[in-house]
Scaffold this active site. Structure first.
Site, PDB file in Angstrom:
ATOM      1  N   TYR A 142      34.944  -8.479 -17.541  1.00  0.00           N
ATOM      2  CA  TYR A 142      33.848  -9.252 -16.947  1.00  0.00           C
ATOM      3  C   TYR A 142      34.305 -10.149 -15.527  1.00  0.00           C
ATOM      4  CZ  TYR A 142      29.572 -10.825 -14.768  1.00  0.00           C
ATOM      5  OH  TYR A 142      28.685 -10.793 -13.934  1.00  0.00           O
TER       6      TYR A 142
HETATM    7  N1  LIG Z   1      21.762 -12.515 -15.758  1.00  0.00           N
HETATM    8  C1  LIG Z   1      22.813 -13.427 -14.399  1.00  0.00           C
HETATM    9  O1  LIG Z   1      22.239 -14.427 -15.870  1.00  0.00           O
HETATM   10  C2  LIG Z   1      23.398 -13.368 -13.929  1.00  0.00           C
HETATM   11  C3  LIG Z   1      24.783 -14.342 -13.836  1.00  0.00           C
HETATM   12  C4  LIG Z   1      25.821 -13.360 -12.888  1.00  0.00           C
HETATM   13  C5  LIG Z   1      25.788 -12.936 -12.031  1.00  0.00           C
HETATM   14  N2  LIG Z   1      24.824 -12.043 -12.551  1.00  0.00           N
HETATM   15  C6  LIG Z   1      25.231 -10.899 -11.670  1.00  0.00           C
HETATM   16  O2  LIG Z   1      23.885  -9.966 -11.039  1.00  0.00           O
HETATM   17  C7  LIG Z   1      23.590  -8.872 -11.076  1.00  0.00           C
HETATM   18  C8  LIG Z   1      22.352  -8.335 -11.768  1.00  0.00           C
HETATM   19  O3  LIG Z   1      22.359  -8.470 -13.232  1.00  0.00           O
HETATM   20  P1  LIG Z   1      21.513  -8.960 -14.121  1.00  0.00           P
HETATM   21  O4  LIG Z   1      21.035  -9.787 -15.339  1.00  0.00           O
HETATM   22  O5  LIG Z   1      20.660  -8.625 -13.623  1.00  0.00           O
HETATM   23  O6  LIG Z   1      21.526  -7.678 -14.596  1.00  0.00           O
HETATM   24  P2  LIG Z   1      20.773  -5.623 -15.225  1.00  0.00           P
HETATM   25  O7  LIG Z   1      22.093  -5.555 -15.970  1.00  0.00           O
HETATM   26  O8  LIG Z   1      19.691  -6.087 -16.432  1.00  0.00           O
HETATM   27  O9  LIG Z   1      20.760  -4.926 -13.711  1.00  0.00           O
HETATM   28  C9  LIG Z   1      22.063  -4.800 -13.244  1.00  0.00           C
HETATM   29  C10 LIG Z   1      21.192  -3.078 -12.874  1.00  0.00           C
HETATM   30  O10 LIG Z   1      22.159  -2.288 -12.289  1.00  0.00           O
HETATM   31  C11 LIG Z   1      22.654  -0.790 -12.749  1.00  0.00           C
HETATM   32  N3  LIG Z   1      23.605  -0.382 -11.960  1.00  0.00           N
HETATM   33  C12 LIG Z   1      24.753  -0.660 -13.154  1.00  0.00           C
HETATM   34  N4  LIG Z   1      25.809   0.197 -12.548  1.00  0.00           N
HETATM   35  C13 LIG Z   1      24.756   1.076 -11.241  1.00  0.00           C
HETATM   36  C14 LIG Z   1      25.824   2.027 -10.887  1.00  0.00           C
HETATM   37  N5  LIG Z   1      26.727   2.233 -10.422  1.00  0.00           N
HETATM   38  N6  LIG Z   1      24.523   2.485  -9.956  1.00  0.00           N
HETATM   39  C15 LIG Z   1      23.353   2.409 -10.194  1.00  0.00           C
HETATM   40  N7  LIG Z   1      22.973   1.586 -10.698  1.00  0.00           N
HETATM   41  C16 LIG Z   1      23.821   0.656 -11.662  1.00  0.00           C
HETATM   42  C17 LIG Z   1      22.417  -1.079 -13.961  1.00  0.00           C
HETATM   43  O11 LIG Z   1      21.301   0.119 -14.811  1.00  0.00           O
HETATM   44  C18 LIG Z   1      21.234  -2.485 -14.045  1.00  0.00           C
HETATM   45  O12 LIG Z   1      19.552  -1.954 -14.321  1.00  0.00           O
HETATM   46  C19 LIG Z   1      24.795  -8.057 -12.345  1.00  0.00           C
HETATM   47  O13 LIG Z   1      25.729  -8.182 -10.570  1.00  0.00           O
HETATM   48  C20 LIG Z   1      24.879  -9.090 -12.873  1.00  0.00           C
HETATM   49  O14 LIG Z   1      26.374  -8.781 -12.909  1.00  0.00           O
HETATM   50  C21 LIG Z   1      23.853 -12.345 -13.298  1.00  0.00           C
END
Ligand SMILES: NC(=O)c1ccc[n+]([C@@H]2O[C@H](COP(=O)([O-])OP(=O)(O)OC[C@H]3O[C@@H](n4cnc5c(N)ncnc54)[C@H](O)[C@@H]3O)[C@@H](O)[C@H]2O)c1
Length: 308
Positions: A142
């Site tokens: 990841y």
């Molecule tokens: N939650 C955290 O603490 C954290 C930490 C570091 C980075 N991030 C990054 O922040 C972003 C949001 O994280 P989150 O925790 O809300 O995750 P999440 O999985 O709840 O949200 C990500 C969304 O992206 C959508 N998605 C995935 N692939 C897609 C595509 N090809 N086209 C359209 N939509 C697509 C998914 O359906 C999902 O709803 C992500 O990129 C994640 O890697 C999150």
């Protein structure tokens, strides 16, 4: 502002979309509702706004089609550090392949992108607290794809003038937290009175960021971030898994049935954000205490479990 949010039905994207709408912005919300976790939860997250179904790895994000898009918050992606094995293909597709298309469309349209990167790019960091200048050495597939996305953004900035700001999020938590994340699993286990499997000895620690604080940082980056900059979004309280379990037991008035399991490959021992740069450039710092944030997450999750 006229804004696109990708991943708008996710944990962070749904909070961001609601905050932008509350501030009076026009928002085009898109998400493909992947089944990484129950898509019904994403429907619930996005209940308050229209969210278009678009798979960014194959559908076009028609930025030219909208009149005057001011920016794209690119949060869509495949999260979760347990990314070894065949699932890696999903990480490549939903992070690298999808982001390439978003960056290309934004560069062509001359639209700023704020990209959600991750503290996972640091791996077992060379120093704590970790500044943006630390050498990235991710230990999960990841983290490797997220670092690859940052590098892709840099390449599109150099080659095609992409205006991009990358944010390295440090463990966001709060209402709607993804159900695979540790705090969400602890809170759920307490609310349902079922057991919780702890990965490793519980002494792994995280720089926790309350989601509303993180949303403020994300919006500030769109408005005032330096083009090409990378910012840590973290620097709130650091705590071990054992610490947060103790706090959540106090908050809930319940005791957790804890089952010890092996440490998970890809999980780092510690994260700790040096937030000097974002505070200097954007005037942002995390303000919500871990106690208050965990209380809010417990209130939200326990009410859901109690609801008919
Ligand atoms: N939650 C955290 O603490 C954290 C930490 C570091 C980075 N991030 C990054 O922040 C972003 C949001 O994280 P989150 O925790 O809300 O995750 P999440 O999985 O709840 O949200 C990500 C969304 O992206 C959508 N998605 C995935 N692939 C897609 C595509 N090809 N086209 C359209 N939509 C697509 C998914 O359906 C999902 O709803 C992500 O990129 C994640 O890697 C999150």
């Amino acid at each position: 502002m006229y804004i696109v949010v990708t991943g708008a039905a996710g944990f962070i994207g749904s909070h961001l979309t609601e905050a932008l709408l509350a501030d009076g912005h026009e928002v085009v919300a898109v998400d493909s509702f992947t089944d990484y976790y129950d898509p019904a939860l994403k429907e619930e997250n996005a209940a308050a706004f229209d969210c278009s179904r678009l798979d960014l790895a194959e559908d076009d994000l028609a930025l030219d089609g909208f009149d005057g898009v001011d920016g794209v918050f690119h949060l869509a992606g495949q999260p979760g550090v347990r990314s070894f094995g065949d699932v890696f293909e999903e990480y490549v597709r939903r992070n690298l392949l999808a982001s390439r298309r978003v960056f290309e469309a934004a560069a062509a349209a001359g639209v700023r992108v704020v990209f959600a990167s991750s503290s996972s790019i640091y791996g077992e960091a060379e120093a704590y607290p970790t500044s943006e200048d630390a050498e990235p050495r991710p230990i999960s597939p990841y983290g490797i794809t997220k670092l690859g996305c940052e590098q892709l953004a840099y390449a599109y900035a150099q080659g095609f003038g992409l205006d991009v700001v990358a944010l390295r999020y440090f463990t966001f938590y709060g209402p709607r937290q993804r159900p695979d994340m540790a705090l969400a699993r602890i809170v759920d286990a307490l609310a349902r009175e079922v057991s919780f499997e702890l990965y490793g000895d519980g002494l792994q620690s995280r720089s926790f960021t309350y989601v509303a604080d993180g949303i403020e940082a994300t919006i500030a980056a769109m408005q005032r971030g330096a083009s090409g900059a990378v910012y840590n979004v973290g620097g709130g309280e650091e705590a071990t898994m054992r610490d947060v379990i103790a706090t959540l037991e106090r908050v809930s008035g319940r005791s957790l049935d804890l089952v010890e399991g092996p440490a998970a490959a890809g999980d780092v021992r510690r994260t700790s954000a040096d937030a000097t740069r974002i505070e200097r450039d954007l005037g942002w710092r995390a303000t919500t205490s871990l106690d208050d944030g965990l209380q809010a997450q417990w209130d939200w999750a326990s009410a859901r479990v109690a609801a008919p």
